[in-house]
Design a protein around this motif. Sequence first.
Motif, PDB file in Angstrom:
ATOM      1  N   UNK A  92       0.830  -1.210   0.000  1.00 50.87           N
ATOM      2  CA  UNK A  92       0.000   0.000   0.000  1.00 50.87           C
ATOM      3  C   UNK A  92       0.859   1.252   0.000  1.00 50.87           C
ATOM      4  N   UNK A  93       1.916   1.226   0.829  1.00 48.87           N
ATOM      5  CA  UNK A  93       2.813   2.387   0.876  1.00 48.87           C
ATOM      6  C   UNK A  93       3.353   2.729  -0.509  1.00 48.87           C
ATOM      7  N   UNK A 100     -10.892   9.301   0.201  1.00 45.75           N
ATOM      8  CA  UNK A 100     -12.082   8.839   0.911  1.00 45.75           C
ATOM      9  C   UNK A 100     -13.224   9.827   0.771  1.00 45.75           C
ATOM     10  N   UNK A 121       5.013   6.995   6.923  1.00 45.04           N
ATOM     11  CA  UNK A 121       4.930   5.552   7.145  1.00 45.04           C
ATOM     12  C   UNK A 121       6.089   4.833   6.474  1.00 45.04           C
TER      13      UNK A 121
ATOM     14  N   UNK B 346      -7.694   4.417   8.927  1.00 42.36           N
ATOM     15  CA  UNK B 346      -7.085   5.225   7.866  1.00 42.36           C
ATOM     16  C   UNK B 346      -5.581   4.970   7.814  1.00 42.36           C
ATOM     17  N   UNK B 347      -4.965   4.960   8.988  1.00 43.62           N
ATOM     18  CA  UNK B 347      -3.521   4.722   9.022  1.00 43.62           C
ATOM     19  C   UNK B 347      -3.182   3.384   8.376  1.00 43.62           C
ATOM     20  N   UNK B 348      -3.989   2.383   8.696  1.00 45.94           N
ATOM     21  CA  UNK B 348      -3.744   1.062   8.104  1.00 45.94           C
ATOM     22  C   UNK B 348      -3.944   1.106   6.589  1.00 45.94           C
ATOM     23  N   UNK B 350      -3.555   3.508   4.657  1.00 43.89           N
ATOM     24  CA  UNK B 350      -2.482   4.259   4.004  1.00 43.89           C
ATOM     25  C   UNK B 350      -1.138   3.543   4.110  1.00 43.89           C
ATOM     26  N   UNK B 352       0.323   1.955   7.044  1.00 42.99           N
ATOM     27  CA  UNK B 352       1.111   1.960   8.278  1.00 42.99           C
ATOM     28  C   UNK B 352       1.306   0.519   8.743  1.00 42.99           C
TER      29      UNK B 352
END
Lengths: 248, 462
Positions: A92-93, A100, A121, B346-348, B350, B352
Amino acid sequence: MEETNTRKKKVMIRVRNLRKEYRLKDDTVVALKRINLDIEQGEICCIFGTSGSGKSTLLNQLAGLEKPTFGDIYIRGINVVRLSERDLAEFRQKHIGFVFQSYNLLPFMNAAENVAVPLMFRGESKRERMKKANAILKRVGLANRLTHYPKQMSGGQQQRVGIARAFIAHPDVVFADEPTGNLDSKTTIEVMEMIKNFARRFDQTIVLVTHDPELAKYADRIVTLVDGRIVNDTRNDIVRGETHEQAI
Amino acid sequence: MKLNDMIKICLQNLRRRKSRTLLTVLGVVVGCCAIVTMLSIGIGMQNSMERSLAEMGDLTLIQVYGGGQNAKLNDEAIRKFENVPGTDVVIGKASLNNIGFELFAGEKDRYKMQWAQVVGFSKGSMEKFGLELIEGTFPKEPFEVLAGQYAAYNLMDTQRPDGSNMIDRWSYMYSFEPNTGMGTENENPEIPDPYLNLCNQTMTMQMYSYEDYDKKFEQKIKITGIVKEDYNKDYATSEGLLFMVNDLQALQKMVFPTSNTRELTYDQIYVKTTDINQVESVENEIKKLGYSTWSMESIRKPMQEEAQQRQMMFGGLGAVSLFVAALGITNTMIMSISERTREIGVMKALGCYLGNIRATFLMEAGFIGLIGGIAGAIISYIISLVINLVSQKPDFSMIEGFGQWIQTVLSVMMPENSPVSIVPIWLAGFAILFSIVIGLGSGFYPANKAVHISALEAIKRE
């Protein structure tokens, strides 16, 4: 079809025999039934359907937010269904961006910090990522909102921050889930043009999920879902042609 | 994610809910203070106990008694005891047998000492026995000796008339009721100096056997130092002479040349251990060799056990409140995670890493522990100070100005003063560390909960 395929570069997302069931107490609901779909690189693909058609479920599967019951999804040739949690996070990164419906900015960070989150991240240094974030925020017209917090911005501004966040890491695919659902019609146009411009510039693939026919107009291709099945798959060449000329 | 980014995020999250964070920290502070204060009182009790024991005698000293043919107090026994692990030094004490003596000092033997307690120490053991010198040095050469603190008052000036030829130091130290004869100790008695300072004096020791009073033997001795009075060590430290034991042996042979077959036996042997904790094992080893022993251990041990029990009880009481604080941290973290479900999703989404999410929440809980621990340690010092000030009731009327105030406070906090509550640095450090551990421990479950929040939460529509 053959012709179009050869004209395009390569398939970015390949979905094979995708099925998703939800088990309720003593009932099984089938949300997606045997979906097969190829989305090419650079394509703006709209997944269109009414609520309950399974379009959001499809997005969740494509983005790896949820594992399908059956079937495979290849993004850049990698089967995301089989990835471990950690590999999926890394995937994903590197390759995926999100826009959203409700913006989902982190409330304790200002606009620039929010935009830089995907880079954070990845472990990029603060200086490096803030430079990039400031640059991209200028591109979305928020040069004077860099240090504003989400609460201090309008919906349209927040979504522009969201778009900047989605594109900052140059992902291959950006998933947009009803990106204009909470915006008025004028802002909707702004936001959609922005997404489209970003995508065209770096030949990025956009998967746009919506129930709004107006929004579907921005897509190169409209895949219509009813009851978990693809019932229609049309190309929207006129729109694409127009924008193509604009971009050049 | 970089560590400093995670730290920043967790600090930001703590700051977002200031009052809640503060209350949770307060819980930790109370728990931490409870533990530290309770333990500090326990330590204070142990400290005053150990000091009162130490006043009764050297805690590391074992007194050894002989027992029959196989357990003689001789040089061989000393060698055996020296080989017992944990032994620091073995001290043999001997005295003169069947020998009377008079000592002469000064010009033309003007001063005469008719009586002195004589004791011999085995070689090299005087220093290690803990004898304190008021002046001079320990003896090294043969017939060099130490004199007790008040030995000089036993000197008689032969050129003064009878009845006023000695300084009676007791009459200066006590006042006697003429009618009842009851004595009371004088405060700060002013005793005149003795006729002669014995330090560095050479004396002539004139000896005779109790079996034959007429035959005199003479030996010159040199006093190299004056030793401080300590009845726990020997009465000779007050009014006596302290020899090295081989010199006593030589005197014994001088007076009784024929009875040279008799080997030197000691009246007493002391074994000094390297520290308090060795006393028990050393004592057991010596008992195995057939000797009987006595040490302060027989008093100290039960007292120590009782003190430890008390300390455990106190610490337990404190631990209960820290446990409650831990529940508070867990509760706070769970609440904050359920509020932040969407953010975590959201963090996941994106990208994280789960490890980063877990670390962020653990850090948050750990920070609460850390802050609470530090504040708790500081406040514990204040509480300890207040307890000591209240319990010792120092004379505040004497205090003028800030410097004296500090001095009074410091003197109250000094362990020599037997304070009620002692907070050693290690206890404060331990309290902070323990609070961090408690924080991390209470954060563990919430952090896991956060990790298991689905990335789908980001997509959910309100």
